[in-house]
Design an enzyme around this catalytic site. Structure first.
Site, PDB file in Angstrom:
ATOM      1  N   LYS A  96       0.894  -1.234  -0.086  1.00  0.00           N
ATOM      2  CA  LYS A  96       0.127  -0.077   0.042  1.00  0.00           C
ATOM      3  C   LYS A  96       0.983   1.167  -0.076  1.00  0.00           C
ATOM      4  O   LYS A  96       1.415   1.496   1.006  1.00  0.00           O
ATOM      5  CB  LYS A  96      -0.714   0.133   1.227  1.00  0.00           C
ATOM      6  CG  LYS A  96      -1.841   1.098   1.369  1.00  0.00           C
ATOM      7  CD  LYS A  96      -2.753   1.306   2.511  1.00  0.00           C
ATOM      8  CE  LYS A  96      -2.892   2.824   2.758  1.00  0.00           C
ATOM      9  NZ  LYS A  96      -3.431   3.192   4.104  1.00  0.00           N
ATOM     10  N   GLY A 185     -10.318   7.900   6.784  1.00  0.00           N
ATOM     11  CA  GLY A 185     -11.466   8.752   7.074  1.00  0.00           C
ATOM     12  C   GLY A 185     -12.640   8.478   7.358  1.00  0.00           C
ATOM     13  O   GLY A 185     -13.500   9.117   7.973  1.00  0.00           O
TER      14      GLY A 185
END
Lengths: 257, 337
Positions: A96, A185
């Site tokens: 990632k 988020g």
């Protein structure tokens, strides 16, 4: 179901491994949620040394796919070095890719991201880039060799949910064949459900679970919401209308009485 | 009960508290450590010394809070200077929600506003609009505390032997009539395979310009900081928490983060002198909770994690109750044979 570099996920929840009260609670969160992927940060969780072995062993023992990340890297060089280290440590091509542009907002540096993605895919890595919902950047990432995109929901750790639903929907429509993951988020399971309803393939989160009073229970809640969102998307939800539309016929009823 | 001494291996905070407690129950105690006295080789040296059970409740379980409340009186009773001034928790404007969360997870505090914060800590006046005040918490100077316990040990008839401990199994074989208490912290990993190190980094600053009279915690989503006054304008800044057994050196990033947080608390910290940097690894089990376990004649007391000074007194009490009264400790752990 879209595959991630040839791998189909048993469960579309990707769960981070930082900030839990203890490793035992972390393991519990994975057990209860059935999360398919564990993301681990080499830099932020244990520095760059090999002294975090016990922790890595614990992650490996979870028996889920491991997606190492380059969290906390601020430059292309740093991210590439960290990716090399991750490959060696976890014996995986997956990475990632996070290149942070600004320390305070933790927004991705999309220019550095594209550059690092190119270097890493050329080296044989399978890159999961943490990006914004910008379609042009997304296109450049795909050209750089990425086969997965991970747009943010909102700034890292903010818990705000999907800040730009229109942007995320446009991304889904624009790249119908690319596996898409909402990353970062999210604060509530409903946010994760909303992402899946948009047709996203997975969601990645950490703080919302790790910082909950009962992380394992919250992980389970996310897992259920993700499943609900996915089923909802697959069952072709109704279109919205501006006006009410009665579900039972009104003709013949004394509705003017 | 045999006359053979209880041999305690390891003279960090866990071993010293255990020795103190067993001596007070009239037992014969021999403490063994490869170091002559407490020093930078052991992680007890680098502790914050906050006796803050209620604050710790934010990130730990009820048992730590409950056992931790015993510590304040215990340290005082042992002759260690305990400052009972409470502790203060604050957050900068945009992290205000962190205070709400902290308050939800903890107890035994009062919400304080800007003027009350200014009364409690004049050098923090005007900087924070709200905070949480934990009036019943306290703090000690860990190095002084170790020294006091060391002195008490010999003063009360215990013996201290400065030598390599070696294998505890051999020690047990050589002393078949003795109980061995393994308080070696992370060194005990040879016997407790699920023990791991959690790296912590800290700084000690001299900043006579600033006067703080109690530990202050600054909440931040990524860089939580605490500052513990050591008196005479000296402050301990801590502490990072990294999943690593590395205990070599502090990283530039950690130092930057700790110092920026201190600077945010009061810019005068920018003028401080850095007296020391410290790094060590805390011994912890997978659930980050302490354990007492037994194998043959060896009792292990370990896993105090970031709560050494907070939990060592209760651990010592439970050890005493186990050895003298055969009462099973609440933190008992049974390893599969």
């Amino acid at each position: 179901m879209r595959e991630f570099y040839g791998t189909s996920l048993p469960n579309p929840l990707m769960l981070g491994t930082a900030q839990y009260p203890s490793p035992a609670i972390l393991a519990d969160a994975f057990r209860r949620s059935g999360a398919g992927v564990a993301t681990v940060s080499l830099r932020r969780e244990s520095g760059t040394d090999r002294a975090g072995q016990e922790f890595w062993k614990l992650i490996n023992d979870l028996g889920v796919l491991v997606l190492p990340n380059t969290a906390g890297c601020h430059s292309v060089k740093e991210a590439v070095t960290t990716a090399h280290m991750a490959r060696e440590m976890f014996d995986t091509k997956w990475i990632k890719l996070e290149v942070i542009g600004e320390d305070d907002t933790l927004q991705p540096d999309v220019f550095g991201l594209v550059e690092a993605a190119k270097i890493l895919t050329d080296e044989g890595f399978q890159v999961f880039p943490y990006t914004t919902e910008d379609l042009v950047v997304a296109d450049k990432l795909l050209n750089a060799g990425c086969e997965v995109l991970m747009p943010w929901g909102a700034p890292i750790g903010s818990g705000l949910g999907l800040n730009n639903v229109f942007g995320l929907r446009a991304m889904r429509a624009h790249f119908p064949d690319v596996p898409l993951v909402v990353d970062a988020g999210l604060g509530l399971p409903s946010h994760a459900a909303a992402a899946m309803e948009l047709g996203y393939d997975a969601v990645l989160l950490n703080t919302a679970v790790a910082k909950a009073g009962d992380p394992a229970a919250m992980a389970e809640a996310f897992s259920k919401a993700i499943e609900a969102g996915k089923i909802a998307h697959d069952s072709d939800p109704m279109e919205i209308r501006d006006m009410a539309s009665p579900s039972t016929p009104v003709i013949g009823k004394a509705f003017l009485s | 009960m045999s006359k053979a001494p209880v041999i305690i291996a390891g003279s960090g905070v866990a071993g010293l508290c255990a020795a103190t407690e067993l001596l007070s129950r009239g037992m014969t105690v021999e403490l063994v450590d490869r170091a002559e006295k407490a020093g930078p080789h052991g992680c007890s040296w680098w502790a914050g010394g906050m006796l803050a059970p209620w604050c710790e409740g934010e990130s730990t379980e009820e048992i730590v809070v409950r056992l931790g409340t015993e510590s304040i009186d215990w340290w005082e009773k042992s002759g260690v200077q305990v400052t009972r001034n409470g502790s203060l928790v604050v957050a900068l404007g945009r992290d205000r929600n962190e205070l709400k969360r902290f308050g939800r997870r903890t107890g035994n505090f009062r919400e304080v506003d800007a003027s009350r914060i200014g009364e409690l800590e004049p050098d923090m006046e005007g900087k924070f609009s709200s905070g949480l005040y934990f009036p019943d918490e306290a703090h000690i100077s860990p190095r002084d505390a170790l020294r006091v316990l060391e002195q008490n040990l010999t003063g009360k008839g215990g013996t201290f032997t400065n030598r390599e401990i070696g294998s505890l199994e051999e020690l047990a074989d050589q002393n078949p009539d003795s109980l061995i208490v393994d308080c070696r912290g992370l060194e005990a990993k040879d016997r407790l395979p699920d023990l791991r190190g959690v790296k912590g980094e800290m700084l000690i600053l001299s900043c006579p310009e600033i006067r703080l009279s109690r530990p202050v915690r600054l909440l931040h989503p990524r860089i939580p900081l605490y500052i513990v006054p050591r008196g005479d304008g000296v402050y301990m800044l801590g502490a990072t928490q990294l999943e690593s057994g590395n205990r070599s050196r502090i990283s530039a990033r950690s130092m930057l983060e700790l110092l920026s947080a201190a600077y945010a608390l009061n810019p005068a910290f920018g003028e401080a002198e850095i007296l020391e940097t410290g790094v060590d690894a805390r011994p912890a089990f997978p659930d980050n909770l302490p354990r007492i376990s037994r194998s043959g004649n060896i009792i292990s007391l370990n896993g105090l994690f970031r709560h050494g000074y907070l939990l060592a007194p209760a651990m010592a009490r439970m050890l005493g109750e186990y050895i003298c009264d055969n009462k099973k400790p609440e933190v008992w752990h049974e390893y599969p044979a």
